[in-house]
Design a protein around this motif. Structure first.
Motif, PDB file in Angstrom:
ATOM      1  N   LEU A   1       0.827  -1.210   0.000  1.00  0.00           N
ATOM      2  CA  LEU A   1       0.000   0.000   0.000  1.00  0.00           C
ATOM      3  C   LEU A   1       0.862   1.262   0.000  1.00  0.00           C
ATOM      4  O   LEU A   1       0.493   2.272  -0.608  1.00  0.00           O
TER       5      LEU A   1
ATOM      6  N   ILE B   1     -11.197   4.900  -7.298  1.00  0.00           N
ATOM      7  CA  ILE B   1     -11.152   3.996  -6.149  1.00  0.00           C
ATOM      8  C   ILE B   1     -10.689   2.617  -6.598  1.00  0.00           C
ATOM      9  O   ILE B   1     -11.100   2.108  -7.640  1.00  0.00           O
TER      10      ILE B   1
ATOM     11  N   ARG C   1      -8.945  -4.130   1.389  1.00  0.00           N
ATOM     12  CA  ARG C   1      -8.851  -2.702   1.624  1.00  0.00           C
ATOM     13  C   ARG C   1      -9.284  -1.959   0.359  1.00  0.00           C
ATOM     14  O   ARG C   1      -9.038  -2.410  -0.772  1.00  0.00           O
ATOM     15  N   THR C   2      -9.956  -0.848   0.559  1.00  0.00           N
ATOM     16  CA  THR C   2     -10.435   0.009  -0.516  1.00  0.00           C
ATOM     17  C   THR C   2      -9.639   1.303  -0.458  1.00  0.00           C
ATOM     18  O   THR C   2      -9.571   1.950   0.598  1.00  0.00           O
ATOM     19  N   ILE C   3      -9.024   1.680  -1.568  1.00  0.00           N
ATOM     20  CA  ILE C   3      -8.038   2.753  -1.585  1.00  0.00           C
ATOM     21  C   ILE C   3      -8.477   3.883  -2.523  1.00  0.00           C
ATOM     22  O   ILE C   3      -8.920   3.622  -3.647  1.00  0.00           O
TER      23      ILE C   3
ATOM     24  N   GLU D   1      -8.563   3.181   4.894  1.00  0.00           N
ATOM     25  CA  GLU D   1      -8.338   4.392   4.098  1.00  0.00           C
ATOM     26  C   GLU D   1      -8.945   5.646   4.732  1.00  0.00           C
ATOM     27  O   GLU D   1     -10.167   5.818   4.779  1.00  0.00           O
ATOM     28  N   ARG D   2      -8.090   6.559   5.185  1.00  0.00           N
ATOM     29  CA  ARG D   2      -8.533   7.791   5.851  1.00  0.00           C
ATOM     30  C   ARG D   2      -9.257   8.745   4.894  1.00  0.00           C
ATOM     31  O   ARG D   2     -10.211   9.420   5.283  1.00  0.00           O
ATOM     32  N   GLN D   3      -8.785   8.808   3.635  1.00  0.00           N
ATOM     33  CA  GLN D   3      -9.360   9.782   2.698  1.00  0.00           C
ATOM     34  C   GLN D   3     -10.832   9.532   2.408  1.00  0.00           C
ATOM     35  O   GLN D   3     -11.558  10.446   1.996  1.00  0.00           O
TER      36      GLN D   3
ATOM     37  N   ALA E   1      -0.863   7.069   7.770  1.00  0.00           N
ATOM     38  CA  ALA E   1      -2.090   6.324   7.504  1.00  0.00           C
ATOM     39  C   ALA E   1      -2.860   5.972   8.767  1.00  0.00           C
ATOM     40  O   ALA E   1      -4.059   5.655   8.693  1.00  0.00           O
TER      41      ALA E   1
END
Length: 590
Positions: A324, A390, A408-410, A541-543, A584
């Motif tokens: 990541l 995404i 995980r979704t980025i 993912e914080r964003q 992160a």
């Protein structure tokens, strides 16, 4: 190509005086993942999903899939003359009654079906006057000219340092249960059951570290085990000892049971194929059709297995974080796409101690491909990734001490406005399961709604289960426990590992899923209650998080989880990843 194959199969049906035939996606062991020699459904239709069924008649054909595979099936069928239908038993039966006539015969390979699987279909076909008939020779095999050879890998002992209990102890323990049920033998229907009971592993099936095997366990703890000749070596014989007879001929299994004067056999109806049941009945053996006691025993991980899983997840989490951390720079490259991302992640896992294989084909979906729940990237389908949109990556590893599975979704850059709300509602569902406390005796279907509540409140949902069981260096999808809408009547018990993976999918735009593996443990504070502990360690993912939608307790959980991720993994990753990890996992405030 598939049209030619369909026509060849239809000709074969005519030669066997059949008007239709069922082609399931499975093998005689009812494995989820099957050897190449058993990929009949993919050979016939082009569909490569892990669950599906084809029906072929004289004039029509159909592929039946569930909600996970509707988009994938449509893409892979393309313009072939194959109808796409729902896999629900009633829909399969209704299609067959429409496609066939009264008096017709529908053939099936009894090695590839179970009695419960066929029962609802048979009932409806009887009403339509259509006969369901077992065949000795699978007509697909007759026309599959370049069918791969069966696997021939070696079986090897799996040390007690990983299993926590020796095979003799397991056999005596399960044998005692047989005695209590007045059963003389237990039918060992598939490789996973045998792998656990005999503490053996192998490489016959992609992503599943088992050797193709089946057998009988007797009430005194002795056993007869079938393995191919190529699987048997001196180390294995020594490991199994004199109480386990090894045979390389499946017919010898039943001969061994006859020598033991077995008259009563316990067989799991969900694992045992119709052919085996008929072989037992032909010998006038009474059959107890109940869930195999090994299935539940295997699901309850002991202390050694849980500690092993923790250790495997730490190493796996470090590999995932290095992937990541490098992903933003990799995406800037001109030729970096979904397939290259899979290869990059695999290379990170290969550097970690004990890694033997992926635990399944990684789901690497950028943009609209992420909305295909079980998308499998190929060189033809791989989309180039850009600094926008995404990306969803669902992957896992097989290690001798544990099996991992994480999604995980980025956010790779700017993304559609609604995605932030959708992601946060999925996160709320994930946290609801992760932080749940529930009384002993609670089944997975009783807690599933907690994962969906936030999505339901705005009219949204997802078409897959919330959680599945996971094995210990075995299948990434292991029963009998699960979390989902469907009734299981299987209580969650201490030691069981399950996934926690709510999601949301917007067709042609993006997919969102957040998945950790968690295990069930007894509550220290509240006797008689159970709770979960996370095994998976990787930032969320914080964003994509909208803090205003999270409650104080949800924010506290998220920040606490991120602190655990940072503290555990920082010593195990390179400097670049350590800096990325700090950013992160920073605490989130409103």
């Amino acid at each position: 190509m598939s049209q030619e194959r369909l026509e060849a199969l239809q000709q074969g049906l005519s030669e066997q005086q059949l008007q239709g035939f069922l082609v399931p996606r499975c093998d005689e062991y009812q494995n989820e993942y099957v050897p190449a020699a058993d990929e009949r459904l993919a050979w016939l239709t082009g569909f490569t999903g892990s669950a599906g069924l084809a029906a072929v008649t004289n004039s029509r054909s159909a592929l039946f899939v569930d909600g996970r595979y509707t988009i994938q099936a449509k893409q892979q069928i393309g313009n072939q003359p194959i109808e796409q239908q729902s896999l629900a038993p009633a829909d399969v039966a209704n299609w067959l009654c429409d496609a066939m006539r009264e008096g017709d015969t529908l053939g099936y390979d009894p090695r590839l079906h179970t009695q419960p699987g066929l029962a609802p279909l048979k009932k409806r076909l009887d009403e339509c006057g259509i006969k369901l008939q077992a065949v000795d020779i699978n007509p697909v095999d007759s026309v599959w000219s370049d069918r791969p050879a069966p696997p021939s890998g070696a079986a090897h002992p799996h040390p007690q340092t990983f299993t926590g209990e020796g095979s003799a102890s397991k056999r005596q323990r399960i044998g005692k249960i047989l005695g209590e049920k007045n059963q003389q033998a237990l039918w060992l229907a598939n490789p996973e059951v045998c792998a656990w009971l005999f503490n053996i592993r192998g490489s016959d099936i992609p992503h599943l570290p088992v050797a193709l095997s089946m057998g009988f366990l007797y009430a005194d703890g002795s056993a007869t085990l079938y393995l191919a000749k190529s699987a048997i070596g001196d180390a294995l014989r020594q490991h199994l000892g004199n109480d386990v007879e090894i045979v390389s001929d499946k017919a010898a299994l039943f001969a061994a049971a006859e020598r033991q004067h077995v008259q009563r056999v316990w067989a799991d109806p969900l694992l045992t194929n119709c052919w085996t049941l008929q072989e037992l009945r032909n010998r006038e053996i009474q059959i107890l059709l109940e869930r195999d006691p090994i299935t539940v025993a295997k699901a309850r991980k002991n202390t050694v297995e849980l500690e092993g899983s923790r250790a495997a997840h730490v190493r796996d989490g470090a590999a995932l974080c290095e992937f990541l951390a490098e992903l933003p720079e990799a995406v800037k490259q001109e030729n970096f796409g979904e397939l290259e991302a899979v290869n990059l992640l695999r290379s990170k896992r290969e550097l970690r101690e004990g890694f033997t294989d992926d635990s399944f084909d990684s789901i690497s979906g950028y943009g609209g491909n992420g909305a295909i729940v079980h998308y499998r990237v190929t060189p033809e389908s791989s989309l180039p990734m850009r600094e926008e949109g995404i990306y969803l990556i669902d992957s896992g590893g097989q290690y001798p001490d544990g099996t991992t599975d994480v999604t995980r979704t980025i956010a790779l850059g700017s993304f559609p406005g609604e995605a932030k709300e959708h992601f946060t509602r999925v996160l709320k569902g994930h946290i609801a399961i992760a932080s749940l406390r529930f009384p002993e005796g609670t089944c997975g279907e009783q807690i599933d709604a907690f994962a969906r509540q936030s999505l339901w409140s705005v009219g949204l949902d997802y078409a897959h289960g919330t959680g599945h069981g996971v094995g210990s260096f075995l299948s990434v999808h292991e029963g009998p426990q699960r979390i989902g809408k469907a009734n299981t009547n299987v209580p969650l018990e201490a030691g069981m590992i399950v996934s926690n993976e709510p999601g949301f999918y917007r067709t042609d735009e993006y997919g969102i899923r957040i998945e950790n593996l968690i295990f069930v443990k007894s509550s220290d504070q509240y006797p008689g209650f159970l709770e979960f502990e996370a095994l998976t360690l990787a930032p969320i993912e914080r964003q994509l998080i909208e803090p205003s939608l999270l409650t104080d307790s949800e924010l506290e959980w998220l920040n606490g989880y991120h602190a655990q991720v940072r503290e555990t993994l920082s010593p195990l990753v390179n400097d670049h990843t350590r800096s990325w990890l700090e950013a992160a996992t920073r605490p989130i405030a409103r």
